[in-house]
Write a protein that holds these residues in place. Structure first.
Motif, PDB file in Angstrom:
ATOM      1  N   ASP A 101       0.848  -1.189   0.000  1.00 37.49           N
ATOM      2  CA  ASP A 101       0.000   0.000   0.000  1.00 37.49           C
ATOM      3  C   ASP A 101       0.883   1.237   0.000  1.00 37.49           C
ATOM      4  OD1 ASP A 101      -3.283   0.250   1.179  1.00 37.49           O
ATOM      5  OD2 ASP A 101      -2.067   1.993   0.651  1.00 37.49           O
ATOM      6  N   ARG A 102       0.308   2.337  -0.421  1.00 32.95           N
ATOM      7  CA  ARG A 102       0.991   3.630  -0.400  1.00 32.95           C
ATOM      8  C   ARG A 102       1.034   4.179   1.026  1.00 32.95           C
ATOM      9  NH1 ARG A 102       1.540   7.810  -4.330  1.00 32.95           N
ATOM     10  NH2 ARG A 102       0.584   6.384  -5.817  1.00 32.95           N
ATOM     11  N   TYR A 103       0.077   3.780   1.824  1.00 32.80           N
ATOM     12  CA  TYR A 103      -0.047   4.311   3.171  1.00 32.80           C
ATOM     13  C   TYR A 103       0.047   3.192   4.214  1.00 32.80           C
ATOM     14  CZ  TYR A 103      -1.965   8.046   0.307  1.00 32.80           C
ATOM     15  OH  TYR A 103      -2.140   8.992  -0.659  1.00 32.80           O
ATOM     16  N   LEU A 104       0.393   3.572   5.409  1.00 35.22           N
ATOM     17  CA  LEU A 104       0.426   2.621   6.511  1.00 35.22           C
ATOM     18  C   LEU A 104      -0.999   2.281   6.913  1.00 35.22           C
ATOM     19  CD1 LEU A 104       2.047   1.051   8.625  1.00 35.22           C
ATOM     20  CD2 LEU A 104       1.920   3.077  10.084  1.00 35.22           C
ATOM     21  N   ARG A 105      -1.327   1.017   6.900  1.00 36.14           N
ATOM     22  CA  ARG A 105      -2.670   0.553   7.234  1.00 36.14           C
ATOM     23  C   ARG A 105      -2.628  -0.133   8.587  1.00 36.14           C
ATOM     24  NH1 ARG A 105      -6.132   3.231   3.886  1.00 36.14           N
ATOM     25  NH2 ARG A 105      -5.355   3.136   1.721  1.00 36.14           N
ATOM     26  N   LEU A 106      -3.037   0.556   9.613  1.00 39.58           N
ATOM     27  CA  LEU A 106      -2.990  -0.022  10.953  1.00 39.58           C
ATOM     28  C   LEU A 106      -3.963  -1.188  11.091  1.00 39.58           C
ATOM     29  CD1 LEU A 106      -2.658   3.207  13.106  1.00 39.58           C
ATOM     30  CD2 LEU A 106      -0.867   1.629  12.370  1.00 39.58           C
ATOM     31  N   ASP A 107      -4.975  -1.208  10.213  1.00 36.31           N
ATOM     32  CA  ASP A 107      -5.925  -2.321  10.258  1.00 36.31           C
ATOM     33  C   ASP A 107      -5.501  -3.452   9.334  1.00 36.31           C
ATOM     34  OD1 ASP A 107      -8.459  -0.820   8.050  1.00 36.31           O
ATOM     35  OD2 ASP A 107      -6.301  -1.128   7.823  1.00 36.31           O
ATOM     36  N   ASN A 108      -4.297  -3.334   8.740  1.00 33.67           N
ATOM     37  CA  ASN A 108      -3.762  -4.337   7.808  1.00 33.67           C
ATOM     38  C   ASN A 108      -4.628  -4.519   6.574  1.00 33.67           C
ATOM     39  OD1 ASN A 108      -1.381  -4.992   9.193  1.00 33.67           O
ATOM     40  ND2 ASN A 108      -2.493  -6.361  10.557  1.00 33.67           N
ATOM     41  N   ASN A 109      -5.436  -3.554   6.263  1.00 34.09           N
ATOM     42  CA  ASN A 109      -6.294  -3.629   5.089  1.00 34.09           C
ATOM     43  C   ASN A 109      -5.552  -3.021   3.897  1.00 34.09           C
ATOM     44  OD1 ASN A 109      -8.485  -4.120   3.481  1.00 34.09           O
ATOM     45  ND2 ASN A 109      -9.571  -2.271   4.099  1.00 34.09           N
ATOM     46  N   TYR A 110      -4.488  -3.708   3.468  1.00 32.45           N
ATOM     47  CA  TYR A 110      -3.687  -3.228   2.362  1.00 32.45           C
ATOM     48  C   TYR A 110      -4.513  -3.189   1.078  1.00 32.45           C
ATOM     49  CZ  TYR A 110       0.650  -3.812   5.062  1.00 32.45           C
ATOM     50  OH  TYR A 110       1.649  -3.713   5.996  1.00 32.45           O
ATOM     51  N   ARG A 111      -4.105  -2.304   0.178  1.00 33.29           N
ATOM     52  CA  ARG A 111      -4.873  -2.155  -1.064  1.00 33.29           C
ATOM     53  C   ARG A 111      -4.548  -3.240  -2.072  1.00 33.29           C
ATOM     54  NH1 ARG A 111      -5.458   3.267  -4.888  1.00 33.29           N
ATOM     55  NH2 ARG A 111      -6.781   2.283  -6.451  1.00 33.29           N
ATOM     56  N   TYR A 112      -3.274  -3.625  -2.159  1.00 29.75           N
ATOM     57  CA  TYR A 112      -2.846  -4.574  -3.196  1.00 29.75           C
ATOM     58  C   TYR A 112      -2.417  -5.895  -2.578  1.00 29.75           C
ATOM     59  CZ  TYR A 112      -2.598  -0.162  -5.706  1.00 29.75           C
ATOM     60  OH  TYR A 112      -2.913   1.056  -6.240  1.00 29.75           O
ATOM     61  N   TRP A 113      -2.807  -6.992  -3.233  1.00 26.48           N
ATOM     62  CA  TRP A 113      -2.524  -8.326  -2.726  1.00 26.48           C
ATOM     63  C   TRP A 113      -2.029  -9.228  -3.842  1.00 26.48           C
ATOM     64  CZ3 TRP A 113      -3.059  -9.711   2.408  1.00 26.48           C
ATOM     65  CH2 TRP A 113      -3.662  -8.757   3.232  1.00 26.48           C
TER      66      TRP A 113
END
Length: 123
Positions: A101-113
């Motif tokens: 992801d471009r941003y830090l996702r504290l919920d681990n909900n990354y954009r790309y997988w």
């Protein structure tokens, strides 16, 4: 951004593996990267993350069950992330996914997988 994992195989307990995650596309969208895994019948679990913090310091984080056994790293020139897994245990058996992801996702909900790679550890 496309992510592609590789390196998953079947190994015996105590063995080692290195997973790779090759990223293509916008490199800014892979500033934050992580590894996750999902075992049969279980929810997806965060394993490790790698990123540069607000002080531009390379930061790595691990879930407690892999700390000291797994090492996450990244080759920025190749835009490829790795997960070196040592002292593997049967409970490490899972499909391993990389995420970015471009941003830090504290919920681990990354954009790309990525599509995942199977790791099987036999006792």
């Amino acid at each position: 951004v496309q992510l592609g994992e590789s390196g998953g195989v079947s190994v015996q307990a105590g063995g080692s593996l290195r997973l790779s995650c090759a990223a293509s596309g916008d490199t800014d969208s892979t500033k934050y990267m992580g590894w996750f895994r999902q075992a049969p019948g279980k929810q997806r679990e965060w394993v490790a993350s790698i990123y540069r913090n607000y002080l531009d310091k390379l930061t790595t984080e691990y879930t407690s069950s892999v700390k000291g056994r797994f090492t996450i790293s990244k080759d920025n020139a190749l835009n490829t992330m790795y997960l070196q897994m040592n002292s593997l245990k049967p409970e490490d058996t899972a499909v391993y996914y990389c995420a970015a992801d471009r941003y830090l996702r504290l919920d681990n909900n990354y954009r790309y997988w990525g599509q995942g790679t199977q790791v099987t550890v036999s006792s």
